[in-house]
Design a protein around this motif. Structure first.
Motif, PDB file in Angstrom:
ATOM      1  N   ARG A  43      27.786  55.730  49.015  1.00  0.00           N
ATOM      2  CA  ARG A  43      28.865  56.504  48.385  1.00  0.00           C
ATOM      3  C   ARG A  43      28.918  57.912  48.971  1.00  0.00           C
ATOM      4  O   ARG A  43      27.973  58.666  48.930  1.00  0.00           O
ATOM      5  CB  ARG A  43      28.624  56.571  46.882  1.00  0.00           C
ATOM      6  CG  ARG A  43      29.613  57.436  46.146  1.00  0.00           C
ATOM      7  CD  ARG A  43      29.369  57.465  44.663  1.00  0.00           C
ATOM      8  NE  ARG A  43      28.001  57.804  44.343  1.00  0.00           N
ATOM      9  CZ  ARG A  43      27.317  57.239  43.367  1.00  0.00           C
ATOM     10  NH1 ARG A  43      27.857  56.346  42.597  1.00  0.00           N
ATOM     11  NH2 ARG A  43      26.077  57.583  43.139  1.00  0.00           N
ATOM     12  N   ILE A  44      30.045  58.239  49.498  1.00  0.00           N
ATOM     13  CA  ILE A  44      30.263  59.562  50.051  1.00  0.00           C
ATOM     14  C   ILE A  44      31.455  60.190  49.343  1.00  0.00           C
ATOM     15  O   ILE A  44      31.504  61.378  49.122  1.00  0.00           O
ATOM     16  CB  ILE A  44      30.537  59.487  51.574  1.00  0.00           C
ATOM     17  CG1 ILE A  44      29.299  58.987  52.292  1.00  0.00           C
ATOM     18  CG2 ILE A  44      30.964  60.831  52.116  1.00  0.00           C
ATOM     19  CD1 ILE A  44      29.515  58.709  53.747  1.00  0.00           C
ATOM     20  N   ASN A  45      32.427  59.419  48.994  1.00  0.00           N
ATOM     21  CA  ASN A  45      33.657  60.020  48.511  1.00  0.00           C
ATOM     22  C   ASN A  45      34.233  59.320  47.296  1.00  0.00           C
ATOM     23  O   ASN A  45      34.302  59.874  46.233  1.00  0.00           O
ATOM     24  CB  ASN A  45      34.684  60.028  49.635  1.00  0.00           C
ATOM     25  CG  ASN A  45      34.948  58.647  50.150  1.00  0.00           C
ATOM     26  OD1 ASN A  45      34.057  57.818  50.204  1.00  0.00           O
ATOM     27  ND2 ASN A  45      36.161  58.365  50.522  1.00  0.00           N
ATOM     28  N   GLY A  46      34.721  58.166  47.403  1.00  0.00           N
ATOM     29  CA  GLY A  46      35.401  57.482  46.326  1.00  0.00           C
ATOM     30  C   GLY A  46      35.351  56.011  46.621  1.00  0.00           C
ATOM     31  O   GLY A  46      34.485  55.553  47.329  1.00  0.00           O
ATOM     32  N   CYS A  47      36.281  55.277  46.104  1.00  0.00           N
ATOM     33  CA  CYS A  47      36.274  53.859  46.436  1.00  0.00           C
ATOM     34  C   CYS A  47      37.526  53.186  45.942  1.00  0.00           C
ATOM     35  O   CYS A  47      38.353  53.764  45.257  1.00  0.00           O
ATOM     36  CB  CYS A  47      35.046  53.176  45.854  1.00  0.00           C
ATOM     37  SG  CYS A  47      35.057  53.043  44.080  1.00  0.00           S
ATOM     38  N   SER A  48      37.621  51.962  46.279  1.00  0.00           N
ATOM     39  CA  SER A  48      38.688  51.103  45.805  1.00  0.00           C
ATOM     40  C   SER A  48      38.502  50.881  44.305  1.00  0.00           C
ATOM     41  O   SER A  48      37.418  51.095  43.779  1.00  0.00           O
ATOM     42  CB  SER A  48      38.573  49.768  46.562  1.00  0.00           C
ATOM     43  OG  SER A  48      39.279  48.763  45.922  1.00  0.00           O
ATOM     44  N   LEU A  49      39.528  50.443  43.653  1.00  0.00           N
ATOM     45  CA  LEU A  49      39.443  50.173  42.213  1.00  0.00           C
ATOM     46  C   LEU A  49      39.599  48.681  41.941  1.00  0.00           C
ATOM     47  O   LEU A  49      40.056  48.285  40.889  1.00  0.00           O
ATOM     48  CB  LEU A  49      40.528  50.983  41.485  1.00  0.00           C
ATOM     49  CG  LEU A  49      40.478  52.485  41.754  1.00  0.00           C
ATOM     50  CD1 LEU A  49      41.695  53.176  41.166  1.00  0.00           C
ATOM     51  CD2 LEU A  49      39.197  53.094  41.239  1.00  0.00           C
ATOM     52  N   LYS A  50      39.180  47.858  42.899  1.00  0.00           N
ATOM     53  CA  LYS A  50      39.417  46.423  42.830  1.00  0.00           C
ATOM     54  C   LYS A  50      38.364  45.643  42.047  1.00  0.00           C
ATOM     55  O   LYS A  50      38.699  44.709  41.345  1.00  0.00           O
ATOM     56  CB  LYS A  50      39.485  45.834  44.245  1.00  0.00           C
ATOM     57  CG  LYS A  50      40.672  46.305  45.035  1.00  0.00           C
ATOM     58  CD  LYS A  50      40.653  45.698  46.426  1.00  0.00           C
ATOM     59  CE  LYS A  50      41.811  46.216  47.232  1.00  0.00           C
ATOM     60  NZ  LYS A  50      41.813  45.685  48.588  1.00  0.00           N
ATOM     61  N   THR A  51      37.097  45.984  42.210  1.00  0.00           N
ATOM     62  CA  THR A  51      36.033  45.171  41.630  1.00  0.00           C
ATOM     63  C   THR A  51      35.270  45.926  40.544  1.00  0.00           C
ATOM     64  O   THR A  51      35.324  47.158  40.473  1.00  0.00           O
ATOM     65  CB  THR A  51      35.018  44.743  42.712  1.00  0.00           C
ATOM     66  OG1 THR A  51      34.303  45.890  43.158  1.00  0.00           O
ATOM     67  CG2 THR A  51      35.705  44.048  43.890  1.00  0.00           C
TER      68      THR A  51
ATOM     69  N   ILE B 144      47.463  49.399  42.556  1.00  0.00           N
ATOM     70  CA  ILE B 144      46.543  48.727  41.638  1.00  0.00           C
ATOM     71  C   ILE B 144      47.243  47.463  41.145  1.00  0.00           C
ATOM     72  O   ILE B 144      48.270  47.532  40.471  1.00  0.00           O
ATOM     73  CB  ILE B 144      46.168  49.645  40.460  1.00  0.00           C
ATOM     74  CG1 ILE B 144      45.509  50.923  40.992  1.00  0.00           C
ATOM     75  CG2 ILE B 144      45.235  48.915  39.491  1.00  0.00           C
ATOM     76  CD1 ILE B 144      45.305  51.997  39.942  1.00  0.00           C
ATOM     77  N   LYS B 145      46.683  46.332  41.507  1.00  0.00           N
ATOM     78  CA  LYS B 145      47.298  45.042  41.181  1.00  0.00           C
ATOM     79  C   LYS B 145      46.719  44.469  39.889  1.00  0.00           C
ATOM     80  O   LYS B 145      45.638  44.852  39.457  1.00  0.00           O
ATOM     81  CB  LYS B 145      47.082  44.065  42.331  1.00  0.00           C
ATOM     82  CG  LYS B 145      47.725  44.524  43.626  1.00  0.00           C
ATOM     83  CD  LYS B 145      47.539  43.490  44.712  1.00  0.00           C
ATOM     84  CE  LYS B 145      48.132  43.854  46.045  1.00  0.00           C
ATOM     85  NZ  LYS B 145      49.053  44.891  46.169  1.00  0.00           N
ATOM     86  N   ASN B 146      47.437  43.522  39.312  1.00  0.00           N
ATOM     87  CA  ASN B 146      46.984  42.868  38.080  1.00  0.00           C
ATOM     88  C   ASN B 146      45.659  42.138  38.249  1.00  0.00           C
ATOM     89  O   ASN B 146      44.966  41.877  37.269  1.00  0.00           O
ATOM     90  CB  ASN B 146      48.046  41.900  37.562  1.00  0.00           C
ATOM     91  CG  ASN B 146      49.240  42.627  36.990  1.00  0.00           C
ATOM     92  OD1 ASN B 146      49.125  43.758  36.525  1.00  0.00           O
ATOM     93  ND2 ASN B 146      50.391  41.991  37.025  1.00  0.00           N
ATOM     94  N   THR B 147      45.296  41.821  39.484  1.00  0.00           N
ATOM     95  CA  THR B 147      44.042  41.114  39.752  1.00  0.00           C
ATOM     96  C   THR B 147      42.865  42.064  39.945  1.00  0.00           C
ATOM     97  O   THR B 147      41.732  41.611  40.072  1.00  0.00           O
ATOM     98  CB  THR B 147      44.192  40.232  41.008  1.00  0.00           C
ATOM     99  OG1 THR B 147      44.598  41.059  42.102  1.00  0.00           O
ATOM    100  CG2 THR B 147      45.219  39.122  40.787  1.00  0.00           C
ATOM    101  N   HIS B 148      43.108  43.363  39.993  1.00  0.00           N
ATOM    102  CA  HIS B 148      42.053  44.352  40.209  1.00  0.00           C
ATOM    103  C   HIS B 148      41.356  44.695  38.895  1.00  0.00           C
ATOM    104  O   HIS B 148      41.995  44.779  37.842  1.00  0.00           O
ATOM    105  CB  HIS B 148      42.615  45.625  40.820  1.00  0.00           C
ATOM    106  CG  HIS B 148      43.153  45.440  42.207  1.00  0.00           C
ATOM    107  ND1 HIS B 148      43.837  46.428  42.859  1.00  0.00           N
ATOM    108  CD2 HIS B 148      43.107  44.392  43.063  1.00  0.00           C
ATOM    109  CE1 HIS B 148      44.184  45.999  44.066  1.00  0.00           C
ATOM    110  NE2 HIS B 148      43.755  44.760  44.201  1.00  0.00           N
ATOM    111  N   ALA B 149      40.083  44.942  38.972  1.00  0.00           N
ATOM    112  CA  ALA B 149      39.294  45.273  37.778  1.00  0.00           C
ATOM    113  C   ALA B 149      39.811  46.534  37.097  1.00  0.00           C
ATOM    114  O   ALA B 149      39.771  46.651  35.870  1.00  0.00           O
ATOM    115  CB  ALA B 149      37.821  45.446  38.155  1.00  0.00           C
ATOM    116  N   GLY B 150      40.334  47.486  37.859  1.00  0.00           N
ATOM    117  CA  GLY B 150      40.805  48.749  37.303  1.00  0.00           C
ATOM    118  C   GLY B 150      42.055  48.632  36.447  1.00  0.00           C
ATOM    119  O   GLY B 150      42.362  49.538  35.669  1.00  0.00           O
TER     120      GLY B 150
END
Length: 138
Positions: free
Chosen positions: A38-46, A72-78
């Motif tokens: 981790r350096i910065n941020g990340c995806s919101l998928k999982t 951000i899709k309906n399939t993403h954890a976020g």
């Protein structure tokens, strides 16, 4: 300096570490690695991505939409934290005042804020917004 990193955590960390003295400041984005990288941020998928977001200090975080096509899709954890929705139409049927379906419009940064707040268990979304804005200005 704004650095983009995807799927290269070890190499990226090594290059930045070796050249840190050359950087007066900067931001990295598009993180897809592990919590250790981790350096910065990340995806919101999982679920793992959301846990990583939860571990980033709010004072070190900036948010973006990563336009144009990383919405951000309906399939993403976020998605569980998204409250704000804007009406949209497919690009072929575009109408002024609507977003383009599937495109990550700038207004959708609000959704990113909602997901970050949810991951961190922060109820004061406006306070978080002010912190993130201050980080960006700094």
């Amino acid at each position: 300096m704004f650095l983009h990193m995807r799927a290269a955590g070890e190499d990226f960390s090594e290059i930045v570490s070796q050249n840190l003295y050359r950087f007066p400041g900067g931001v990295t984005h598009s993180f897809t690695g592990t919590a250790e990288e981790r350096i910065n941020g990340c995806s919101l998928k999982t679920k793992e991505n959301l846990e990583i977001v939860g571990g980033i200090p709010a004072e070190r975080l900036m948010i973006e939409t990563d336009s144009p096509y990383c919405d951000i899709k309906n399939t993403h954890a976020g998605i569980q934290f998204v409250k704000s929705i804007w009406p949209s139409k497919k690009k072929e049927k575009y109408e002024p005042g609507l977003t383009v379906k599937g495109r990550n419009e700038p207004c959708l940064v609000r959704q990113v804020l909602e997901v970050v707040a949810g991951c961190k268990g922060i109820a004061d979304i406006e306070g978080l917004s002010k912190t993130l804005y201050h980080n960006t200005c700094r």
